[in-house]
Design a protein around this motif. Structure first.
Motif, mmCIF file in Angstrom:
data_model
loop_
_atom_site.group_PDB
_atom_site.id
_atom_site.type_symbol
_atom_site.label_atom_id
_atom_site.label_comp_id
_atom_site.label_asym_id
_atom_site.label_seq_id
_atom_site.Cartn_x
_atom_site.Cartn_y
_atom_site.Cartn_z
ATOM 1 N N CYS A 166 42.000 6.308 63.143
ATOM 2 C CA CYS A 166 42.622 6.198 61.727
ATOM 3 C C CYS A 166 43.050 7.735 61.333
ATOM 4 N N SER A 167 42.042 8.708 61.463
ATOM 5 C CA SER A 167 42.479 9.999 60.964
ATOM 6 C C SER A 167 43.538 10.647 61.984
ATOM 7 N N CYS A 168 43.636 10.427 63.430
ATOM 8 C CA CYS A 168 44.635 11.020 64.203
ATOM 9 C C CYS A 168 45.831 10.553 63.764
ATOM 10 N N LEU A 169 46.062 9.075 63.302
ATOM 11 C CA LEU A 169 47.258 8.608 62.907
ATOM 12 C C LEU A 169 47.888 9.045 61.662
ATOM 13 N N ILE A 170 46.752 9.295 60.774
ATOM 14 C CA ILE A 170 47.155 9.920 59.667
ATOM 15 C C ILE A 170 47.813 11.225 60.012
ATOM 16 N N ALA A 171 47.215 12.096 60.632
ATOM 17 C CA ALA A 171 47.395 13.549 60.810
ATOM 18 C C ALA A 171 48.891 13.318 61.658
ATOM 19 N N VAL A 172 49.210 12.404 62.422
ATOM 20 C CA VAL A 172 50.429 12.368 63.198
ATOM 21 C C VAL A 172 51.639 12.179 62.076
ATOM 22 N N VAL A 173 51.145 11.363 61.354
ATOM 23 C CA VAL A 173 52.354 11.017 60.079
ATOM 24 C C VAL A 173 52.175 12.361 59.279
ATOM 25 N N MET A 174 51.495 13.238 59.088
ATOM 26 C CA MET A 174 51.596 14.324 58.345
ATOM 27 C C MET A 174 52.457 15.234 59.218
ATOM 28 N N SER A 175 52.161 15.425 60.330
ATOM 29 C CA SER A 175 52.877 16.488 61.019
ATOM 30 C C SER A 175 54.282 16.199 61.212
ATOM 31 N N PHE A 176 54.685 14.848 61.246
ATOM 32 C CA PHE A 176 56.089 14.507 61.203
ATOM 33 C C PHE A 176 56.690 14.778 59.889
ATOM 34 N N LEU A 177 55.987 14.611 58.749
ATOM 35 C CA LEU A 177 56.353 15.195 57.416
ATOM 36 C C LEU A 177 56.544 16.550 56.860
ATOM 37 N N PHE A 178 55.307 17.153 57.575
ATOM 38 C CA PHE A 178 55.442 18.544 57.048
ATOM 39 C C PHE A 178 56.235 19.617 58.211
ATOM 40 N N GLY A 180 58.588 18.312 60.749
ATOM 41 C CA GLY A 180 59.764 17.722 61.287
ATOM 42 C C GLY A 180 59.573 17.119 62.923
ATOM 43 N N PHE A 181 60.044 16.112 63.200
ATOM 44 C CA PHE A 181 60.271 15.561 64.338
ATOM 45 C C PHE A 181 60.976 16.439 65.392
ATOM 46 N N PRO A 182 60.804 16.591 66.671
ATOM 47 C CA PRO A 182 59.548 16.271 67.192
ATOM 48 C C PRO A 182 58.532 17.541 67.296
ATOM 49 N N HIS A 183 58.546 18.364 66.252
ATOM 50 C CA HIS A 183 57.681 19.502 66.298
ATOM 51 C C HIS A 183 56.242 19.206 66.047
ATOM 52 N N PHE A 184 54.977 19.404 66.663
ATOM 53 C CA PHE A 184 53.816 19.183 66.288
ATOM 54 C C PHE A 184 53.080 20.432 66.075
ATOM 55 N N GLU A 185 52.166 20.394 65.365
ATOM 56 C CA GLU A 185 51.120 21.407 64.944
ATOM 57 C C GLU A 185 49.889 20.585 64.664
ATOM 58 N N GLY A 186 48.647 20.951 65.099
ATOM 59 C CA GLY A 186 47.551 20.351 64.909
ATOM 60 C C GLY A 186 47.201 19.046 65.484
ATOM 61 N N VAL A 187 48.169 18.575 65.903
ATOM 62 C CA VAL A 187 48.173 17.171 66.508
ATOM 63 C C VAL A 187 48.987 17.312 68.037
ATOM 64 N N LYS A 188 47.990 17.279 68.823
ATOM 65 C CA LYS A 188 48.620 17.458 70.232
ATOM 66 C C LYS A 188 47.881 16.537 71.149
ATOM 67 N N ALA A 189 47.939 16.664 72.502
ATOM 68 C CA ALA A 189 47.174 16.072 73.470
ATOM 69 C C ALA A 189 45.691 16.197 73.367
ATOM 70 N N GLY A 190 45.291 17.221 73.012
ATOM 71 C CA GLY A 190 43.841 17.588 72.691
ATOM 72 C C GLY A 190 43.146 16.700 71.591
ATOM 73 N N THR A 191 43.953 16.384 70.692
ATOM 74 C CA THR A 191 43.696 15.652 69.668
ATOM 75 C C THR A 191 43.535 14.081 69.870
ATOM 76 N N ILE A 192 44.695 13.639 70.950
ATOM 77 C CA ILE A 192 44.538 12.374 71.142
ATOM 78 C C ILE A 192 43.094 12.088 71.852
ATOM 79 N N LEU A 193 42.884 12.894 73.008
ATOM 80 C CA LEU A 193 41.658 12.854 73.898
ATOM 81 C C LEU A 193 40.332 12.890 73.016
ATOM 82 N N CYS A 194 40.355 13.666 72.104
ATOM 83 C CA CYS A 194 39.133 13.855 71.259
ATOM 84 C C CYS A 194 39.102 12.402 70.526
ATOM 85 N N ALA A 195 40.000 11.907 69.916
ATOM 86 C CA ALA A 195 39.853 10.660 69.230
ATOM 87 C C ALA A 195 39.384 9.571 70.060
#
Length: 236
Positions: A166-178, A180-195
């Motif tokens: 759930c925290s990962c999903l929230i972070a993905v949404v925040m990354s889009f909002l902060f 902009g799509f498709p730029h990611f910061e903080g939430v990357k492949a390593g985040t998904i693996l960790c989740a």
């Protein structure tokens, strides 16, 4: 025969270990742990305007919000919730120190970064598991999982995995909002693996600790962390 591991020492080592592991994962730049990713994104956004705002500050501010949410869900407020914020404040300051220390490590090339990520993930899991074995209020992230699993009778490791996703999903949404799509910061492949595997790794660490150690209190302070400050909050 198992050796004694005092819960108070587990708290100290857990906080330091968790901060160190988080700093290593930030240095790897493969994505933060899903647990701290929302706070990391808050840090990135606010620090654009206020350079003095640190990752550690974002951590204890976000955790204060999480404690409020926990109190609303359980309709009660306990003294240990206040101590949890103190833990978050301590952790935030230790994290800022670790961030400065780890920034000195060379991270040029994929191999060092992979090493930082792998070690950071394991070290974070070790720290979280230690905090699960102490009566002293852990960070709001661990407190939330412990309180929810205890209140509703859920398995703590499964609850941890669900919370992480759930925290990962929230972070993905925040990354889009902060960002902009498709730029990611903080939430990357390593985040998904960790989740996906963090709850399991924490469970393995717990089993390893419990195989060799018997966790006992060195002092009689447990009752101060278990007492409620107020009765249940009224239904709304």
């Amino acid at each position: 025969m198992k050796r004694t591991f005092f819960t108070e020492m587990a708290y100290v080592i857990g906080v330091i270990t968790l901060a160190f592991g988080t700093a290593l994962m930030e240095r790897a730049d493969f994505g933060m742990s899903m647990v701290v990713a929302p706070a990391y994104l808050i840090y990135l956004k606010i620090s654009e305007y206020f350079h003095w705002f640190s990752f550690g500050m974002a951590e204890y501010c976000f955790q204060a919000f999480l404690i409020i949410v926990l109190a609303i869900i359980l309709r009660r407020f306990k003294r240990k919730y206040l101590f949890s914020f103190i833990t978050a404040f301590i952790y935030g300051n230790v994290l800022d120190v670790m961030m400065k220390a780890v920034s000195l490590l060379p991270a040029n090339g994929i191999i060092p970064r992979v090493g930082f990520y792998g070690i950071g993930l394991i070290v974070c899991a070790m720290g979280v598991s230690l905090l699960f074995h102490t009566y002293i209020s852990p960070e709001a992230y661990e407190l939330f999982v412990k309180e929810i699993s205890s209140e509703f009778g859920f398995n703590i490791n499964k609850t941890k995995t669900i919370y992480d996703c759930c925290s990962c999903l929230i972070a993905v949404v925040m990354s889009f909002l902060f960002m902009g799509f498709p730029h990611f910061e903080g939430v990357k492949a390593g985040t998904i693996l960790c989740a996906a595997i963090n709850g399991w790794v924490i469970g393995q660490c717990s089993r390893l600790y419990e195989k060799y150690f018997c966790f006992k209190d060195a002092f009689g302070f447990r009752k101060y962390f278990d007492e409620s400050l107020t009765s249940d909050l009224p239904n709304r």
